[in-house]
Design a protein around this motif. Structure first.
Motif, PDB file in Angstrom:
ATOM      1  N   ALA A 189      68.538 -12.363 -16.798  1.00 43.07           N
ATOM      2  CA  ALA A 189      68.179 -10.980 -16.471  1.00 43.07           C
ATOM      3  C   ALA A 189      66.698 -10.921 -16.156  1.00 43.07           C
ATOM      4  O   ALA A 189      65.889 -11.568 -16.819  1.00 43.07           O
ATOM      5  CB  ALA A 189      68.489 -10.050 -17.647  1.00 43.07           C
ATOM      6  N   CYS A 190      66.331 -10.151 -15.127  1.00 44.92           N
ATOM      7  CA  CYS A 190      64.917  -9.964 -14.819  1.00 44.92           C
ATOM      8  C   CYS A 190      64.263  -9.230 -15.996  1.00 44.92           C
ATOM      9  O   CYS A 190      64.765  -8.208 -16.440  1.00 44.92           O
ATOM     10  CB  CYS A 190      64.775  -9.138 -13.531  1.00 44.92           C
ATOM     11  SG  CYS A 190      63.066  -8.669 -13.195  1.00 44.92           S
ATOM     12  N   PRO A 191      63.143  -9.750 -16.522  1.00 47.23           N
ATOM     13  CA  PRO A 191      62.528  -9.145 -17.711  1.00 47.23           C
ATOM     14  C   PRO A 191      61.504  -8.071 -17.393  1.00 47.23           C
ATOM     15  O   PRO A 191      60.848  -7.568 -18.283  1.00 47.23           O
ATOM     16  CB  PRO A 191      61.848 -10.348 -18.366  1.00 47.23           C
ATOM     17  CG  PRO A 191      61.425 -11.177 -17.196  1.00 47.23           C
ATOM     18  CD  PRO A 191      62.476 -10.987 -16.122  1.00 47.23           C
ATOM     19  N   TYR A 192      61.361  -7.707 -16.124  1.00 51.08           N
ATOM     20  CA  TYR A 192      60.227  -6.875 -15.733  1.00 51.08           C
ATOM     21  C   TYR A 192      60.361  -5.409 -16.105  1.00 51.08           C
ATOM     22  O   TYR A 192      59.370  -4.745 -16.381  1.00 51.08           O
ATOM     23  CB  TYR A 192      60.009  -6.997 -14.228  1.00 51.08           C
ATOM     24  CG  TYR A 192      58.698  -7.628 -13.845  1.00 51.08           C
ATOM     25  CD1 TYR A 192      57.533  -7.315 -14.521  1.00 51.08           C
ATOM     26  CD2 TYR A 192      58.619  -8.529 -12.799  1.00 51.08           C
ATOM     27  CE1 TYR A 192      56.341  -7.889 -14.166  1.00 51.08           C
ATOM     28  CE2 TYR A 192      57.432  -9.104 -12.436  1.00 51.08           C
ATOM     29  CZ  TYR A 192      56.289  -8.781 -13.129  1.00 51.08           C
ATOM     30  OH  TYR A 192      55.111  -9.345 -12.769  1.00 51.08           O
ATOM     31  N   CYS A 193      61.561  -4.837 -16.053  1.00 48.14           N
ATOM     32  CA  CYS A 193      61.653  -3.409 -16.363  1.00 48.14           C
ATOM     33  C   CYS A 193      62.997  -3.085 -16.992  1.00 48.14           C
ATOM     34  O   CYS A 193      63.851  -3.944 -17.181  1.00 48.14           O
ATOM     35  CB  CYS A 193      61.395  -2.550 -15.126  1.00 48.14           C
ATOM     36  SG  CYS A 193      62.852  -2.227 -14.133  1.00 48.14           S
ATOM     37  N   ALA A 194      63.193  -1.795 -17.270  1.00 53.38           N
ATOM     38  CA  ALA A 194      64.354  -1.344 -18.027  1.00 53.38           C
ATOM     39  C   ALA A 194      65.671  -1.521 -17.288  1.00 53.38           C
ATOM     40  O   ALA A 194      66.730  -1.500 -17.901  1.00 53.38           O
ATOM     41  CB  ALA A 194      64.167   0.129 -18.383  1.00 53.38           C
ATOM     42  N   VAL A 195      65.636  -1.736 -15.980  1.00 50.12           N
ATOM     43  CA  VAL A 195      66.894  -1.872 -15.233  1.00 50.12           C
ATOM     44  C   VAL A 195      67.626  -3.158 -15.619  1.00 50.12           C
ATOM     45  O   VAL A 195      68.837  -3.200 -15.688  1.00 50.12           O
ATOM     46  CB  VAL A 195      66.612  -1.828 -13.716  1.00 50.12           C
ATOM     47  CG1 VAL A 195      67.888  -1.995 -12.920  1.00 50.12           C
ATOM     48  CG2 VAL A 195      65.956  -0.496 -13.349  1.00 50.12           C
ATOM     49  N   ALA A 196      66.853  -4.230 -15.898  1.00 52.20           N
ATOM     50  CA  ALA A 196      67.431  -5.515 -16.318  1.00 52.20           C
ATOM     51  C   ALA A 196      68.420  -6.061 -15.296  1.00 52.20           C
ATOM     52  O   ALA A 196      69.565  -6.379 -15.616  1.00 52.20           O
ATOM     53  CB  ALA A 196      68.065  -5.403 -17.696  1.00 52.20           C
ATOM     54  N   CYS A 197      67.988  -6.179 -14.049  1.00 49.21           N
ATOM     55  CA  CYS A 197      68.849  -6.704 -12.983  1.00 49.21           C
ATOM     56  C   CYS A 197      69.247  -8.159 -13.267  1.00 49.21           C
ATOM     57  O   CYS A 197      68.472  -8.928 -13.834  1.00 49.21           O
ATOM     58  CB  CYS A 197      68.114  -6.670 -11.644  1.00 49.21           C
ATOM     59  SG  CYS A 197      67.721  -5.009 -11.091  1.00 49.21           S
ATOM     60  N   GLY A 198      70.444  -8.531 -12.825  1.00 50.83           N
ATOM     61  CA  GLY A 198      70.897  -9.904 -12.973  1.00 50.83           C
ATOM     62  C   GLY A 198      70.255 -10.792 -11.913  1.00 50.83           C
ATOM     63  O   GLY A 198      70.152 -10.402 -10.752  1.00 50.83           O
ATOM     64  N   THR A 255      70.907  -7.234  -5.419  1.00 52.52           N
ATOM     65  CA  THR A 255      69.620  -6.742  -4.932  1.00 52.52           C
ATOM     66  C   THR A 255      68.536  -6.962  -5.985  1.00 52.52           C
ATOM     67  O   THR A 255      68.825  -7.064  -7.171  1.00 52.52           O
ATOM     68  CB  THR A 255      69.684  -5.237  -4.616  1.00 52.52           C
ATOM     69  OG1 THR A 255      69.977  -4.540  -5.832  1.00 52.52           O
ATOM     70  CG2 THR A 255      70.751  -4.939  -3.585  1.00 52.52           C
ATOM     71  N   LEU A 256      67.278  -7.016  -5.533  1.00 57.08           N
ATOM     72  CA  LEU A 256      66.124  -7.060  -6.444  1.00 57.08           C
ATOM     73  C   LEU A 256      65.017  -6.224  -5.815  1.00 57.08           C
ATOM     74  O   LEU A 256      64.890  -6.192  -4.583  1.00 57.08           O
ATOM     75  CB  LEU A 256      65.613  -8.495  -6.635  1.00 57.08           C
ATOM     76  CG  LEU A 256      66.495  -9.474  -7.407  1.00 57.08           C
ATOM     77  CD1 LEU A 256      65.830 -10.845  -7.411  1.00 57.08           C
ATOM     78  CD2 LEU A 256      66.734  -9.005  -8.831  1.00 57.08           C
ATOM     79  N   CYS A 257      64.213  -5.578  -6.624  1.00 54.22           N
ATOM     80  CA  CYS A 257      63.056  -4.872  -6.087  1.00 54.22           C
ATOM     81  C   CYS A 257      61.963  -5.912  -5.794  1.00 54.22           C
ATOM     82  O   CYS A 257      62.130  -7.102  -6.058  1.00 54.22           O
ATOM     83  CB  CYS A 257      62.562  -3.807  -7.063  1.00 54.22           C
ATOM     84  SG  CYS A 257      61.634  -4.471  -8.445  1.00 54.22           S
ATOM     85  N   ALA A 258      60.837  -5.452  -5.281  1.00 58.63           N
ATOM     86  CA  ALA A 258      59.770  -6.382  -4.876  1.00 58.63           C
ATOM     87  C   ALA A 258      59.284  -7.228  -6.051  1.00 58.63           C
ATOM     88  O   ALA A 258      59.013  -8.419  -5.906  1.00 58.63           O
ATOM     89  CB  ALA A 258      58.619  -5.598  -4.261  1.00 58.63           C
ATOM     90  N   ARG A 259      59.202  -6.606  -7.236  1.00 62.77           N
ATOM     91  CA  ARG A 259      58.715  -7.372  -8.397  1.00 62.77           C
ATOM     92  C   ARG A 259      59.700  -8.467  -8.783  1.00 62.77           C
ATOM     93  O   ARG A 259      59.325  -9.613  -9.015  1.00 62.77           O
ATOM     94  CB  ARG A 259      58.488  -6.434  -9.585  1.00 62.77           C
ATOM     95  CG  ARG A 259      57.263  -5.597  -9.457  1.00 62.77           C
ATOM     96  CD  ARG A 259      56.985  -4.845 -10.722  1.00 62.77           C
ATOM     97  NE  ARG A 259      58.097  -3.987 -11.114  1.00 62.77           N
ATOM     98  CZ  ARG A 259      58.140  -3.276 -12.208  1.00 62.77           C
ATOM     99  NH1 ARG A 259      57.141  -3.336 -13.066  1.00 62.77           N
ATOM    100  NH2 ARG A 259      59.153  -2.496 -12.484  1.00 62.77           N
ATOM    101  N   GLY A 260      60.981  -8.083  -8.863  1.00 64.12           N
ATOM    102  CA  GLY A 260      61.991  -9.072  -9.226  1.00 64.12           C
ATOM    103  C   GLY A 260      62.094 -10.176  -8.184  1.00 64.12           C
ATOM    104  O   GLY A 260      62.263 -11.356  -8.515  1.00 64.12           O
ATOM    105  N   ALA A 261      61.986  -9.797  -6.897  1.00 65.52           N
ATOM    106  CA  ALA A 261      62.102 -10.782  -5.823  1.00 65.52           C
ATOM    107  C   ALA A 261      60.938 -11.767  -5.838  1.00 65.52           C
ATOM    108  O   ALA A 261      61.044 -12.870  -5.306  1.00 65.52           O
ATOM    109  CB  ALA A 261      62.165 -10.069  -4.477  1.00 65.52           C
TER     110      ALA A 261
END
Ligand code: SF4
Length: 197
Positions: free
Chosen positions: A51-60, A92-98
């Motif tokens: 899981a992306c650790p950057y924000c509350a969404v926790a995208c896979g 999908t991922l936002c710019a930070r996750g990408a």
């Protein structure tokens, strides 16, 4: 027959090249062209879900690494992308996750506990045992000193207001639940977490 994602990508690329050239009338040229198609770049990589650790969404995310332990080659992460099977972000991922490959390899990334001794101007690496013992000791000292069992009206409140706790979006549901239980059991009210999903 089960076809993996990377097998599908490889076959699709080769088929597209062959059929396009074949459609133009160059019989046999398609096979030559398909043979020259570069293999899918992640074909040899190890795929790991997280899981992306950057924000509350926790995208896979899917994390790809290269490195063969049997040949004594150091394993290294080479690519990160959204997980198409994850129910939160569907690939999908936002710019930070990408851009997470950048912070994975950042020289400033914190990888182990650091401690600044009283009076010192620099942090030094310490063991997890040292860090956990120190945290527990300081928490106990502070709680013994500042715990409020009853308010001024004599009502039981069991509050501990001088220490706070911070969680993280990478915790699983179970770890988050246990963290919450522990924090509330101690009387801490200042509990923050970037994950609110
Ligand atoms: S990819 Fe973006 S939206 Fe998703 S968890 Fe990471 S920072 Fe949050």
């Amino acid at each position: 027959m089960a076809v993996t994602r990377r097998q599908f990508m490889k076959v699709s690329a080769a088929s597209l090249a062959a059929s396009s050239v074949g459609a133009l009338g160059f019989v046999g040229a398609g096979d030559v062209l398909a043979a020259g198609v570069r293999p899918f770049k992640l074909e040899r990589a190890t795929e790991t879900r997280n899981a992306c650790p950057y924000c509350a969404v926790a995208c896979g995310v899917l994390i790809y690494s290269l490195g063969d332990k049997s040949k004594n080659a150091k394993s290294s992460i080479i690519h990160v992308e959204g997980d198409p099977d994850h129910p939160v972000n569907r690939g999908t991922l936002c710019a930070r996750g990408a851009a997470s490959l950048g912070y994975i390899h950042s020289a400033n990334r914190l990888k182990y506990p650091m401690h600044r001794k009283p009076g010192s101007d620099k942090f030094e690496r310490v063991s997890w045992d040292f860090a956990l013992d120190r945290i527990v000791k300081l928490m106990k000292e502070d709680r013994d000193k500042n715990f409020i069992a009853k308010n001024r009206d004599g009502v039981t409140v069991n509050r501990w207001l001088s220490t706070g706790f911070f969680g993280g979006s990478s915790l699983s549901n179970e770890a988050g639940y246990l963290t919450y239980k522990f924090v509330r059991a101690t009387g801490i009210l200042g509990f923050e977490d970037q994950a609110r999903i």
